[in-house]
Write an enzyme that holds these catalytic residues in place. Structure first.
Site, PDB file in Angstrom:
ATOM      1  N   ARG A 285      10.984   3.021  -5.412  1.00  9.28           N
ATOM      2  CA  ARG A 285      10.306   2.046  -4.542  1.00  9.28           C
ATOM      3  C   ARG A 285      11.047   0.720  -4.728  1.00  9.28           C
ATOM      4  O   ARG A 285      11.013   0.142  -5.823  1.00  9.28           O
ATOM      5  CB  ARG A 285       8.835   1.910  -4.918  1.00  9.28           C
ATOM      6  CG  ARG A 285       8.195   0.707  -4.267  1.00  9.28           C
ATOM      7  CD  ARG A 285       6.693   0.695  -4.340  1.00  9.28           C
ATOM      8  NE  ARG A 285       6.116   1.664  -3.436  1.00  9.28           N
ATOM      9  CZ  ARG A 285       4.844   1.651  -3.046  1.00  9.28           C
ATOM     10  NH1 ARG A 285       4.025   0.716  -3.479  1.00  9.28           N
ATOM     11  NH2 ARG A 285       4.388   2.564  -2.212  1.00  9.28           N
TER      12      ARG A 285
ATOM     13  N   HIS B 149       8.566   3.748   4.992  1.00 10.18           N
ATOM     14  CA  HIS B 149       7.622   4.298   4.012  1.00 10.18           C
ATOM     15  C   HIS B 149       7.272   5.734   4.436  1.00 10.18           C
ATOM     16  O   HIS B 149       6.147   6.032   4.834  1.00 10.18           O
ATOM     17  CB  HIS B 149       6.371   3.425   3.947  1.00 10.18           C
ATOM     18  CG  HIS B 149       5.478   3.720   2.779  1.00 10.18           C
ATOM     19  ND1 HIS B 149       5.824   4.589   1.755  1.00 10.18           N
ATOM     20  CD2 HIS B 149       4.232   3.260   2.460  1.00 10.18           C
ATOM     21  CE1 HIS B 149       4.836   4.633   0.871  1.00 10.18           C
ATOM     22  NE2 HIS B 149       3.861   3.849   1.279  1.00 10.18           N
TER      23      HIS B 149
ATOM     24  N   GLN C 100       4.095   7.916   3.039  1.00 12.96           N
ATOM     25  CA  GLN C 100       2.763   7.626   3.574  1.00 12.96           C
ATOM     26  C   GLN C 100       2.521   8.390   4.873  1.00 12.96           C
ATOM     27  O   GLN C 100       1.412   8.836   5.161  1.00 12.96           O
ATOM     28  CB  GLN C 100       2.605   6.122   3.820  1.00 12.96           C
ATOM     29  CG  GLN C 100       1.213   5.729   4.287  1.00 12.96           C
ATOM     30  CD  GLN C 100       0.136   5.940   3.241  1.00 12.96           C
ATOM     31  OE1 GLN C 100       0.339   5.611   2.077  1.00 12.96           O
ATOM     32  NE2 GLN C 100      -1.007   6.491   3.637  1.00 12.96           N
TER      33      GLN C 100
ATOM     34  N   ASP D 223      -1.832  -2.327   9.069  1.00 15.68           N
ATOM     35  CA  ASP D 223      -1.307  -2.555   7.718  1.00 15.68           C
ATOM     36  C   ASP D 223      -1.436  -4.057   7.443  1.00 15.68           C
ATOM     37  O   ASP D 223      -1.742  -4.839   8.364  1.00 15.68           O
ATOM     38  CB  ASP D 223       0.169  -2.102   7.688  1.00 15.68           C
ATOM     39  CG  ASP D 223       0.786  -2.108   6.291  1.00 15.68           C
ATOM     40  OD1 ASP D 223       0.055  -2.270   5.300  1.00 15.68           O
ATOM     41  OD2 ASP D 223       2.024  -1.941   6.191  1.00 15.68           O
TER      42      ASP D 223
ATOM     43  N   CYS E 221      -2.672   2.336   5.335  1.00 14.43           N
ATOM     44  CA  CYS E 221      -2.063   2.959   4.147  1.00 14.43           C
ATOM     45  C   CYS E 221      -2.664   2.448   2.838  1.00 14.43           C
ATOM     46  O   CYS E 221      -2.526   3.100   1.813  1.00 14.43           O
ATOM     47  CB  CYS E 221      -0.556   2.747   4.164  1.00 14.43           C
ATOM     48  SG  CYS E 221      -0.049   1.018   4.061  1.00 14.43           S
TER      49      CYS E 221
ATOM     50  N   ARG F 280      -2.157  11.686  -0.206  1.00 13.59           N
ATOM     51  CA  ARG F 280      -0.857  11.360  -0.801  1.00 13.59           C
ATOM     52  C   ARG F 280      -0.512  12.385  -1.884  1.00 13.59           C
ATOM     53  O   ARG F 280       0.627  12.818  -2.007  1.00 13.59           O
ATOM     54  CB  ARG F 280      -0.870   9.934  -1.398  1.00 13.59           C
ATOM     55  CG  ARG F 280      -0.902   8.814  -0.379  1.00 13.59           C
ATOM     56  CD  ARG F 280       0.368   8.755   0.459  1.00 13.59           C
ATOM     57  NE  ARG F 280       1.564   8.594  -0.335  1.00 13.59           N
ATOM     58  CZ  ARG F 280       2.075   7.437  -0.736  1.00 13.59           C
ATOM     59  NH1 ARG F 280       1.493   6.311  -0.371  1.00 13.59           N
ATOM     60  NH2 ARG F 280       3.181   7.390  -1.466  1.00 13.59           N
TER      61      ARG F 280
HETATM   62  N1  NVA Z   1       3.767  -2.666   4.385  1.00 14.79           N
HETATM   63  C1  NVA Z   1       3.198  -2.619   3.065  1.00 14.79           C
HETATM   64  C2  NVA Z   1       2.845  -1.214   2.677  1.00 14.79           C
HETATM   65  C3  NVA Z   1       2.233  -1.066   1.305  1.00 14.79           C
HETATM   66  C4  NVA Z   1       1.956   0.341   0.913  1.00 14.79           C
HETATM   67  C5  NVA Z   1       4.182  -3.222   2.061  1.00 14.79           C
HETATM   68  O1  NVA Z   1       5.371  -2.936   2.173  1.00 14.79           O
HETATM   69  O2  NVA Z   1       3.753  -3.991   1.211  1.00 14.79           O
HETATM   70  N1   CP Z   2      -0.032   3.228   0.411  1.00 19.97           N
HETATM   71  C1   CP Z   2       0.715   3.041  -0.695  1.00 19.97           C
HETATM   72  O1   CP Z   2       1.924   3.303  -0.726  1.00 19.97           O
HETATM   73  O2   CP Z   2       0.014   2.614  -1.765  1.00 19.97           O
HETATM   74  P1   CP Z   2       0.615   2.058  -3.149  1.00 19.97           P
HETATM   75  O3   CP Z   2       1.330   0.769  -2.816  1.00 19.97           O
HETATM   76  O4   CP Z   2      -0.601   1.858  -3.990  1.00 19.97           O
HETATM   77  O5   CP Z   2       1.559   3.080  -3.707  1.00 19.97           O
END
Ligand code: NVA
Ligand code: CP
Length: 299
Positions: free
Chosen positions: A102, A129, A132, A217, A257, A285
């Protein structure tokens, strides 16, 4: 031979995506504690950003499958001190069976993939992502059946989640209406690759007509915290509320998400209401990640 990677949904064929979704549903409904296809295998998980769902689902999934997972914060490894990605990918992949990352930059994940001898999984980058989407699509199929031919409305930022929804529209053949403010559109090349399935609107109400699934989101993603105030102004007419759900088709689902900000991108009434399947998707998930790990490591 190059290992199979999962960096984008587009790394899968439509048939492979359908089979991962169906397998996730099967793993959820028929859990067999003796099924341990990854016995002794290790997943390294590299996190530059925070996570609840991604970390727990991969770690638990590996445990269910008889393997184990290593949590590696980039801060506490030599990656945080500037060890080249190429060297890190070679070294880490020589000791483990799969690597999930990540990261901020998408290029970090693609560079890892280039130098890794084991499968790489994108656990979220600034661009995409895909993990998800496996869970979201599983959730839609469980509640409503095939999503082909349906209309999905993405509300808000043209961000990593939005880009992965565009890829999903392409592979699963649904129409995607995107309601976003001017200046926050998704990347045009990603839109173009999905053909004529994508419609961009600057009106939430118009984008929500005939919709079978409304998704939103956060307005400021991880790494954009200092833009929060500016984004609150830009996105203020893009909050999903009961009136959005009333414009959508009867029985439309709501997804997010998570983590969510009630009172910003979605009202509490919607996210905690009867059309919301956010907690089903969050649980999925786990099942989707297991199906993905099996696809990458067992076939
Ligand atoms: N768009 C959000 C998704 C988090 C799971 C981010 O990147 O922070
Ligand atoms: N939706 C998602 O990816 O959650 P986290 O940021 O908690 O992993």
């Amino acid at each position: 031979m190059q290992p199979k990677h999962f960096i984008s949904l587009l790394d899968l064929s439509s048939k492979e995506l359908h089979s991962i979704i169906n397998r996730a549903i099967d793993l959820k409904n028929n859990r067999d504690p003796n099924f341990q296809p990854l016995k002794g295998q290790v997943l390294a998980m590299i996190f530059e950003k925070s996570s609840t769902r991604t970390r727990i689902s991969f770690e638990t999934g590996m445990t269910h499958f008889g393997g184990s997972a290593l949590f590696l914060s980039s801060r506490d490894t030599q990656l945080g001190r500037g060890e080249p990605l190429e060297d890190s990918a070679r070294v880490i992949s020589s000791m483990v069976d799969c690597i999930m990352l990540r990261t901020f930059s998408h290029e970090t994940v693609t560079t890892f993939a280039k130098y890794s001898s084991v499968p790489i999984i994108n656990g979220l980058t600034d661009l995409l992502h895909p993990c998800q989407l496996l869970a979201d699509m599983q959730t839609y199929f469980e509640h409503k059946g095939d999503i082909a031919g349906k209309t999905v409305t993405w509300v808000g930022d043209g961000n990593n989640m939005c880009h992965s929804y565009i890829n999903a529209a392409h592979l699963l053949d649904f129409t995607l209406n995107i309601a976003c403010p001017e200046g926050y559109k998704p990347i045009q090349d990603i839109v173009d690759a999905a053909g004529d399935r994508i419609n961009i609107f600057h009106s939430l109400n118009q984008a929500s007509e005939n919709s079978d699934l409304i998704v939103t989101d956060v307005w400021a993603s991880m790494g954009q915290e200092e833009e929060q105030k500016k984004r609150e102004i830009a996105f203020k007419s893009f909050q999903v509320s009961s009136s959005t759900m009333n414009i959508a088709n009867k029985g439309a689902l709501f997804m997010h998400c998570l983590p969510a900000h009630r009172g910003e991108e979605v009202t509490a009434e919607v996210i905690d209401g009867s059309q919301s399947v956010v907690f089903d998707a969050a649980e999925n998930r786990l099942h989707a990640q297991k199906a993905l790990l099996e696809f990458l490591l067992c076939k």
